[in-house]
Design a protein around this motif. Sequence first.
Motif, PDB file in Angstrom:
ATOM      1  N   GLU A  95       0.930  -1.204   0.010  1.00  0.00           N
ATOM      2  CA  GLU A  95      -0.108  -0.026   0.068  1.00  0.00           C
ATOM      3  C   GLU A  95       0.875   1.253  -0.031  1.00  0.00           C
ATOM      4  OE1 GLU A  95      -3.615   2.186   2.605  1.00  0.00           O
ATOM      5  OE2 GLU A  95      -2.764   0.407   3.259  1.00  0.00           O
ATOM      6  N   ALA A  96       1.942   1.240   0.837  1.00  0.00           N
ATOM      7  CA  ALA A  96       2.935   2.447   0.754  1.00  0.00           C
ATOM      8  C   ALA A  96       3.485   2.511  -0.352  1.00  0.00           C
ATOM      9  CB  ALA A  96       3.891   2.060   1.937  1.00  0.00           C
ATOM     10  N   ALA A 122       6.375   6.299   4.383  1.00  0.00           N
ATOM     11  CA  ALA A 122       5.186   6.472   3.977  1.00  0.00           C
ATOM     12  C   ALA A 122       4.007   6.052   5.133  1.00  0.00           C
ATOM     13  CB  ALA A 122       4.311   5.841   2.720  1.00  0.00           C
ATOM     14  N   PRO A 123       2.678   6.783   5.020  1.00  0.00           N
ATOM     15  CA  PRO A 123       1.668   6.367   6.367  1.00  0.00           C
ATOM     16  C   PRO A 123       1.473   4.962   6.510  1.00  0.00           C
ATOM     17  CG  PRO A 123       1.253   8.447   5.118  1.00  0.00           C
ATOM     18  CD  PRO A 123       2.153   7.760   4.430  1.00  0.00           C
ATOM     19  N   PRO A 124       1.331   4.286   5.497  1.00  0.00           N
ATOM     20  CA  PRO A 124       0.971   2.908   5.794  1.00  0.00           C
ATOM     21  C   PRO A 124       1.718   1.877   6.649  1.00  0.00           C
ATOM     22  CG  PRO A 124       0.400   3.339   3.502  1.00  0.00           C
ATOM     23  CD  PRO A 124       1.180   4.392   3.886  1.00  0.00           C
ATOM     24  N   THR A 156       2.125   1.835  -3.685  1.00  0.00           N
ATOM     25  CA  THR A 156       1.146   2.423  -4.247  1.00  0.00           C
ATOM     26  C   THR A 156       0.872   3.991  -4.130  1.00  0.00           C
ATOM     27  OG1 THR A 156      -0.778   1.689  -2.825  1.00  0.00           O
ATOM     28  CG2 THR A 156       0.138   0.194  -4.769  1.00  0.00           C
ATOM     29  N   GLN A 157       1.125   4.443  -2.915  1.00  0.00           N
ATOM     30  CA  GLN A 157       0.914   5.663  -2.656  1.00  0.00           C
ATOM     31  C   GLN A 157       1.939   6.656  -2.974  1.00  0.00           C
ATOM     32  OE1 GLN A 157       0.402   6.320   1.540  1.00  0.00           O
ATOM     33  NE2 GLN A 157      -1.477   5.505   1.552  1.00  0.00           N
ATOM     34  N   GLN A 158       3.173   5.731  -3.525  1.00  0.00           N
ATOM     35  CA  GLN A 158       4.213   6.506  -4.117  1.00  0.00           C
ATOM     36  C   GLN A 158       4.343   6.374  -5.568  1.00  0.00           C
ATOM     37  OE1 GLN A 158       6.545   8.465  -2.503  1.00  0.00           O
ATOM     38  NE2 GLN A 158       5.126   8.061  -1.006  1.00  0.00           N
ATOM     39  N   GLN A 159       3.021   5.969  -6.129  1.00  0.00           N
ATOM     40  CA  GLN A 159       2.938   6.080  -7.526  1.00  0.00           C
ATOM     41  C   GLN A 159       3.151   4.673  -8.261  1.00  0.00           C
ATOM     42  OE1 GLN A 159       0.654   8.476  -8.409  1.00  0.00           O
ATOM     43  NE2 GLN A 159       0.971   8.971  -6.210  1.00  0.00           N
ATOM     44  N   ARG A 198       2.477   0.889  -9.423  1.00  0.00           N
ATOM     45  CA  ARG A 198       1.130   0.113  -9.631  1.00  0.00           C
ATOM     46  C   ARG A 198       1.211  -1.137  -9.071  1.00  0.00           C
ATOM     47  NH1 ARG A 198       0.974  -4.103 -13.197  1.00  0.00           N
ATOM     48  NH2 ARG A 198       2.744  -4.290 -14.404  1.00  0.00           N
ATOM     49  N   ILE A 210       9.117   5.177   0.309  1.00  0.00           N
ATOM     50  CA  ILE A 210       8.056   4.152   0.320  1.00  0.00           C
ATOM     51  C   ILE A 210       8.204   3.641   2.097  1.00  0.00           C
ATOM     52  CG2 ILE A 210       7.462   1.743   0.231  1.00  0.00           C
ATOM     53  CD1 ILE A 210       8.678   2.071  -2.877  1.00  0.00           C
TER      54      ILE A 210
END
Length: 460
Positions: free
Chosen positions: A161-162, A439-441, A164-167, A169, A436
Amino acid sequence: MKYDYVIVGGGSAGCVMASRLSEDPGTSVCLIEAGGQGRDIFIRAPALIAAMISGRPKVNNWAFHTEPQPGLNGRRGFQPRGKALGGSSAINAMLYVRGHPADYDEWADLGCDGWDWQSVLPWFKRSEGNVRGADALHGSDGPLQVAEQSEPRPITHAFVEAATQQQLRATDDFNGPGQEGVGLYQVTQHHTGPAKGERCSAAAAYLPDAVLARSNLTVLTRAIAQKVEMTQGRAIGVRIKHGGKIKLIETGREVILSAGAFGSPQLLMLSGIGPRDELADHGIDTLHELPGVGQNLQDHLDYILSYHSKRDDVVGLGPKGLMDLGKAAMRWRKDGSGLFASPFAEGGAFLKSSPEVDRPDLQLHFVVGIVDDHMRKIHLKFGYSCHVCVLRPHSRGSVGLTAADPAKPPRIDPQYLSDPRDLELLKQGAHQMEAILTAPPLDLWRGKRLYPHEGLCCIN
């Protein structure tokens, strides 16, 4: 005794060669392996990679070291290599990754006829026994069982998930139509039969009991190859040390070297085949001068970030962590599932250093425990790690001899970071990896970072 084919090295290639060549009952085959049978519990239980990879003690592991590396401030690199039937597939993390199709096409363009992607894909499919079944890119009936992870840790899903938040896929198949993306690795692990949940090494896949029982196949383990014997420029056999005695294993057709990137050039040079100066330095007569032997060594250098974890649903080596692993071992013995079946490197990603490159040039491995110097530095706390590696390094090194003694290790000199492009690419990958991991997750797990740097990570 004389055989049609004598194969030196029972790693991934040697196991396949021995199995396939001995399918013809009229062909005699001898496979020579320096290690053991590759069936002990350390190999079968996926989690026990942690007990083998450090080489302390040397369990199924050659535990080589490099020469001091100027690009690493004079440090020696550690080179774990499998020493058993199955080779390094007996001690690795079991991640099933075939590479990018463009890599194979590039090899063909460089002159390796038959190595283009469309030519090798049918062989990948033939070898693969994927739990997902067969499709245009995968096989389901091959001997190498490819499984889903039985129970990835929650933190691994958070890593995906982290990313994917960094773009990046999300992908469910690094061997699918497109390699780029982030997801969970499939693993070379038994998903059917009595060995469910065990590692499926090349030996488990290609040298099961039914194959070992073939009357035309002889497998010699704990046999150290000394040299290839030559007569009038032709290989006539391999001299080995087996059971404390020196023996000549003769061939009527071919000697096949499959002792790996280090072992095969070492044996050639011990046999008098290689660069004249290298052989002369060790008092070996040159039977055939071949300057390319041992040259053009390419190795993936990686960089690791590790964190302590605020939660205990990852791997730890303190009292509670060891108790958790003990419970997981009992569950694994019962049904082949759970933490003890984990490859530990559960998640990963293939990413590009910039939009301009034609294919991913960096790879991530997300590990549900602290990995410090190949587990040679032990941390008792719960934690997690992530590796970033350069997929196609520009630096070139070499393999040579440390002595004219087959029992001595080869000289391994990867020349890490001798090409400045590798350091720049590794730094870019480290920046992307840190973005990554911060990141928040991953906030629920992220504790103290090992070896912190100020600001974004900086490799010196």
